[in-house]
Design a protein around this motif. Structure first.
Motif, PDB file in Angstrom:
ATOM      1  N   ALA A 149       0.989  -1.186   0.107  1.00 31.44           N
ATOM      2  CA  ALA A 149      -0.055  -0.264  -0.176  1.00 31.44           C
ATOM      3  C   ALA A 149       0.788   1.307  -0.203  1.00 31.44           C
ATOM      4  O   ALA A 149       0.401   2.335  -0.712  1.00 31.44           O
ATOM      5  N   ARG A 150       2.017   1.162   0.736  1.00 32.72           N
ATOM      6  CA  ARG A 150       2.632   2.563   0.846  1.00 32.72           C
ATOM      7  C   ARG A 150       3.486   2.697  -0.503  1.00 32.72           C
ATOM      8  O   ARG A 150       3.545   3.685  -0.942  1.00 32.72           O
ATOM      9  N   ARG A 151       4.053   1.496  -1.270  1.00 30.92           N
ATOM     10  CA  ARG A 151       4.613   1.676  -2.488  1.00 30.92           C
ATOM     11  C   ARG A 151       3.647   2.054  -3.293  1.00 30.92           C
ATOM     12  O   ARG A 151       4.143   2.747  -4.504  1.00 30.92           O
ATOM     13  N   GLU A 152       2.437   1.590  -3.632  1.00 30.16           N
ATOM     14  CA  GLU A 152       1.742   2.395  -4.497  1.00 30.16           C
ATOM     15  C   GLU A 152       1.253   3.833  -4.543  1.00 30.16           C
ATOM     16  O   GLU A 152       1.013   4.510  -5.333  1.00 30.16           O
ATOM     17  N   GLN A 153       1.521   4.548  -3.120  1.00 32.38           N
ATOM     18  CA  GLN A 153       1.570   6.034  -3.061  1.00 32.38           C
ATOM     19  C   GLN A 153       3.029   6.244  -3.237  1.00 32.38           C
ATOM     20  O   GLN A 153       3.096   7.633  -2.937  1.00 32.38           O
ATOM     21  N   TYR A 154       4.213   5.634  -3.540  1.00 31.12           N
ATOM     22  CA  TYR A 154       5.343   6.209  -3.444  1.00 31.12           C
ATOM     23  C   TYR A 154       5.616   7.220  -4.646  1.00 31.12           C
ATOM     24  O   TYR A 154       5.101   7.036  -5.678  1.00 31.12           O
ATOM     25  N   PRO A 155       6.329   8.196  -4.341  1.00 27.37           N
ATOM     26  CA  PRO A 155       6.378   9.305  -5.393  1.00 27.37           C
ATOM     27  C   PRO A 155       7.489   8.898  -6.328  1.00 27.37           C
ATOM     28  O   PRO A 155       8.677   8.870  -5.977  1.00 27.37           O
ATOM     29  N   GLY A 156       7.228   8.550  -7.577  1.00 24.79           N
ATOM     30  CA  GLY A 156       8.125   8.215  -8.502  1.00 24.79           C
ATOM     31  C   GLY A 156       8.614   6.870  -8.464  1.00 24.79           C
ATOM     32  O   GLY A 156       7.996   6.140  -7.641  1.00 24.79           O
ATOM     33  N   PRO A 157       9.582   6.186  -9.156  1.00 29.27           N
ATOM     34  CA  PRO A 157       9.677   4.712  -9.111  1.00 29.27           C
ATOM     35  C   PRO A 157      10.260   4.160  -7.792  1.00 29.27           C
ATOM     36  O   PRO A 157      11.332   5.014  -6.935  1.00 29.27           O
TER      37      PRO A 157
END
Length: 307
Positions: free
Chosen positions: A75-83
């Motif tokens: 869930a956090r990585r889906e909201q991560y800014p950029g790659p």
């Protein structure tokens, strides 16, 4: 020697393996250290007279702690800014276990860890236990509390999804490894001099560059595709860094990588994929929060991992 001391020593003997398992599951050295510490607390409070095989007991604990974290991590990585890229780990000192073959090095590569993000948490657990630690399906079934048949099915599904996206690399011989090092060293030399023409010589026409700044520092928000665009990007950023940064190489995630320093602070790492004598992919981590572990490894090479 007290029982507590013996227990702690036994745990320490398993610590590197546990860290390697947690890192492959999570793609984060920081979280892997937290998992290992949580595993120690459980080990310290366990009735060890009921523990027949400490390695199996600890593997189960670590795997399940990682599974608990992976849902929220996704869930956090889906909201991560950029790659999003995994945290780099310096592997020359055996931090992730022996990497004596090309297959073992590929198993901890940045490219594969990124692809493992496509798997469900349980698929990832089965794949890592099978591929990286050579667990039998019977052993995996015991770790995950599933049937052997289910373990086989999960592994086939995971391996198929990984292979579909090109994570099965061709076997590399000693000459291939040497060529890889030479290309990376040429890239580093060109970056050190701000030599765009030198960079052009080592990049494939279809090269892709990923840059993970995490929204903390400036970085490309999307993958950059193609040699011309990658060169324009590098030409734009190099003047800001070539004077201030010191570029060198180290073994990161099983392969020769670029390492950039500003004074005593690690500012970036970059790992490279190579095919047909040219760099086809660059994975650059510049997010300072993801460089803390690698900086500590490089600054204190004798320090145990996962401590």
């Amino acid at each position: 020697m007290t029982g507590t001391t013996e227990s702690a020593m036994e745990f320490e003997a398993h610590r590197p393996r546990m860290f390697g398992l947690a890192y492959r599951m999570l793609g984060s050295a920081d979280e892997a250290e937290d998992v290992v510490q949580d595993a120690y607390l459980r080990w310290d409070g366990a009735d060890r007279s009921a523990v027949e095989r400490p390695s199996a007991w600890l593997a189960k604990v670590v795997t399940n702690l990682c599974l608990n974290r992976l849902t929220s991590a996704r869930a956090r990585r889906e909201q991560y800014p950029g790659p999003w890229l995994p945290e780099p780990v310096v592997t020359g000192g055996g931090a992730l276990g022996p990497l004596e073959s090309a297959e073992q090095r590929d198993a901890v590569s940045t490219a594969l860890l990124v692809l493992l993000e496509r798997l469900t948490p349980t698929e990832r657990a089965v794949y890592v236990l099978r591929e990286a630690f050579a667990y039998s399906h019977r052993e995996i079934a015991g770790v995950l509390d599933v049937s052997e048949a289910n373990s086989r099915q999960l592994y086939r599904r995971a391996a198929g999804r990984v292979t579909e996206h090109g994570a099965r690399f061709p076997a590399r011989g000693e000459r291939d490894e040497q060529r890889h090092r030479e290309l990376v060293e040429s890239f580093v030399a060109a970056a050190r001099e701000g030599d765009v023409a030198g960079l052009e010589k080592v990049l494939a026409a279809d090269v892709t560059l990923w840059s993970d700044g995490g929204g903390v520092v400036s970085a490309a928000r999307r993958p950059i595709l193609g040699r011309d665009k990658v060169l324009r990007f590098l030409a734009g950023v190099m003047p800001r860094y070539t004077g201030a940064m010191r570029f060198t190489t180290a073994e990161v995630n099983g392969t020769t990588a670029l390492v950039a320093w500003v004074g005593g602070t690690l500012a970036a790492t970059a790992t490279f994929e190579v095919r047909d004598g040219a760099v086809t992919a660059v994975h650059s981590v510049v997010n300072p929060n993801k460089l803390v572990f690698a900086e500590r490894q490089l600054s204190h090479p004798g320090e145990p991992v996962g401590s």
